[in-house]
Design a protein around this motif. Structure first.
Motif, PDB file in Angstrom:
ATOM      1  N   ASN A  49     -44.923  27.093 -56.059  1.00 27.49           N
ATOM      2  CA  ASN A  49     -43.483  27.166 -55.815  1.00 27.49           C
ATOM      3  C   ASN A  49     -42.798  26.093 -56.653  1.00 27.49           C
TER       4      ASN A  49
ATOM      5  N   GLU B  69     -39.831  25.387 -57.179  1.00 29.62           N
ATOM      6  CA  GLU B  69     -38.621  24.819 -56.596  1.00 29.62           C
ATOM      7  C   GLU B  69     -38.915  23.552 -55.796  1.00 29.62           C
ATOM      8  N   THR B  70     -40.055  23.495 -55.118  1.00 30.09           N
ATOM      9  CA  THR B  70     -40.375  22.329 -54.301  1.00 30.09           C
ATOM     10  C   THR B  70     -41.533  21.505 -54.864  1.00 30.09           C
TER      11      THR B  70
ATOM     12  N   ASN C 226     -47.214  20.761 -54.188  1.00 35.41           N
ATOM     13  CA  ASN C 226     -46.073  21.132 -53.357  1.00 35.41           C
ATOM     14  C   ASN C 226     -46.187  20.355 -52.046  1.00 35.41           C
TER      15      ASN C 226
ATOM     16  N   TRP D 141     -39.254  16.071 -59.757  1.00 35.02           N
ATOM     17  CA  TRP D 141     -39.318  17.479 -59.381  1.00 35.02           C
ATOM     18  C   TRP D 141     -39.741  18.294 -60.598  1.00 35.02           C
TER      19      TRP D 141
ATOM     20  N   GLU E 165     -38.784  26.729 -48.306  1.00 36.42           N
ATOM     21  CA  GLU E 165     -39.038  27.555 -49.477  1.00 36.42           C
ATOM     22  C   GLU E 165     -38.289  27.011 -50.683  1.00 36.42           C
ATOM     23  N   GLU E 166     -37.223  26.264 -50.421  1.00 30.37           N
ATOM     24  CA  GLU E 166     -36.472  25.582 -51.463  1.00 30.37           C
ATOM     25  C   GLU E 166     -36.408  24.104 -51.094  1.00 30.37           C
ATOM     26  N   ARG E 167     -35.851  23.296 -52.008  1.00 29.20           N
ATOM     27  CA  ARG E 167     -35.848  21.864 -51.774  1.00 29.20           C
ATOM     28  C   ARG E 167     -35.022  21.480 -50.549  1.00 29.20           C
TER      29      ARG E 167
ATOM     30  N   ASP F 269     -39.087  21.423 -61.437  1.00 25.53           N
ATOM     31  CA  ASP F 269     -38.037  22.198 -62.082  1.00 25.53           C
ATOM     32  C   ASP F 269     -37.093  21.312 -62.886  1.00 25.53           C
ATOM     33  N   GLU F 270     -36.902  20.046 -62.450  1.00 26.01           N
ATOM     34  CA  GLU F 270     -36.065  19.136 -63.242  1.00 26.01           C
ATOM     35  C   GLU F 270     -36.787  18.704 -64.519  1.00 26.01           C
TER      36      GLU F 270
END
Length: 391
Positions: A217, A219-220, A259, A235, A279-281, A237-238
């Motif tokens: 995942n 996102e997290t 995760n 993170w 499921e998301e941050r 994604d960042e």
């Protein structure tokens, strides 16, 4: 016979009196239990939570959620590398390090040279490993420091050494695969990889790509680097979006892609009382309630949705408008879904890792429970004389 009938009536009268007395006692006991809060219930009432405020007898700040509070608490956990990591320059792709393997080819302009014999004209030394001290041994050239040199610099050194013993030697130096500078990349539960630091893997993202590091995942997911006893995380994604986070790597870096278990706990009059993974941050209070099946339609009080959190000092100071706070503060945020903009506030208020979402029972549900207990106790008390008589 008359005496028997009179005696029977007297027994019935006594039994009835006993029933009324026992029923009254049962009702009084149940009402007393209800007043004392001893009857079973899902948790504290709204009034009891408010009693936990610092303004009363507790140690938590109870704050009603509004637009200002929503903005002040809309803090997404920030992760980044510090200067120690960001300021590190990329290591030269051709720098030789201890553990590297060097391949040498020496060309000589004589039929019987030092290394090239039998008219071959060239001699190959395909695997010379740089020892822990950074040296290699080349026949007729001796022990030469290779660590810290580029292949070109090492070529010139070896050529100068051999030139003293054979005319005009030509030396070719190549780096080949070895166990030199490398980083370890770990995916908990999915294995690990050791990635050598080469021209294409000198920075974080290419090294992750070489190891096939794709989190379940993104996102997290977090990427954590440990270097010289210092650990920092970003993170995932960042990292993909911010070029500055694609930092240069160093020999021995340990990288973990994972995760972490981000979650909140739902309690009270909801569809489920459980711990819920993100499921998301982050997620909103409205989404959090929906994830556990919404409010209980028969017991929930929509004016009593509470979010319990240990709030960081800067955020707590901004929410409370105070400058005398020290350290994290216990905060209880109150959401009233029946207000005209209550649903919007719940939609905008962010739930963070470690939060507890608690929904109180409606007074009607508590009243119904007491009535059910009373009627049950009364029924039991009414049937008791028959039971005793039958005994």
């Amino acid at each position: 016979m008359a005496q028997d009938e009179g005696g029977g009536q007297l027994s019935q009268s006594i039994a009835g009196r006993r029933t009324r007395i026992m029923t009254g006692a049962a009702l009084s006991a149940v009402l007393g239990l209800g007043a004392c809060g001893i009857l079973p219930r899902i948790g504290p009432s709204k009034g009891e939570i408010y009693e936990g405020s610092v303004l009363r007898s507790g140690d938590a700040f109870v704050v009603e959620v509004n637009d200002r509070v929503t903005r002040a608490t809309a803090v997404v956990p920030a992760l980044t590398f510090d200067r120690h990591f960001l300021a590190a320059g990329a290591i030269g792709a051709d720098t030789i390090r201890p553990g590297d393997v060097i391949g040498l080819t020496v060309f000589e302009n004589v039929e019987e040279g030092l290394l090239a014999t039998g008219g071959a004209g060239a001699a190959a030394l395909p695997e010379l490993q740089v020892d822990e001290s950074g040296f290699i041994f080349v026949p007729y050239a001796g022990r030469i420091r290779a660590a810290g040199q580029t292949p070109e610099a090492l070529r010139r050194i070896i050529t100068a050494r051999l030139d003293e013993q054979t005319p005009d030697p030509q030396v070719l130096v190549q780096r080949v695969a070895g166990d030199g500078a490398s980083v370890s990349i770990v995916f908990p539960g999915a294995g690990s990889s050791v990635v050598p630091l080469q021209r294409a893997t000198r920075t974080l993202l290419p090294a992750l790509a070489a190891a096939g590091a794709v989190p379940a995942n993104p996102e997290t997911a977090q990427v954590t680097i440990t270097r010289a006893g210092r650990s920092r995380s970003v993170w995932y994604d960042e990292l993909l979006r911010e070029p500055a986070l694609d930092i240069a790597l160093r020999d021995g870096d340990a990288i973990v892609v994972d995760n972490p278990p981000l979650s909140f706990t739902a309690l009270g009059a909801t569809g489920a009382q459980t711990q819920v993974r993100f499921e998301e941050r982050t997620t909103s209070a409205l989404e959090a309630i929906a994830q556990v099946g919404g409010l209980s339609p028969t017991t929930a009080d929509p004016t009593g949705v509470f979010v319990l959190r240990n709030e960081a000092e800067p955020v707590a100071a901004q929410v409370l408008g105070r400058g005398d706070l020290q350290g994290a503060q216990r905060m209880i945020y109150v959401l009233d879904l029946t207000r005209p903009n209550g649903l919007f506030e719940a939609r905008d208020f962010l739930i963070r890792d470690g939060d507890t979402v608690y929904v109180t029972e409606a007074p009607y549900a508590q009243f119904t429970r007491i009535i059910t207990s009373i009627t049950g106790a009364a029924t039991a008390a009414t049937g008791l004389p028959d039971t005793l008589a039958g005994g």
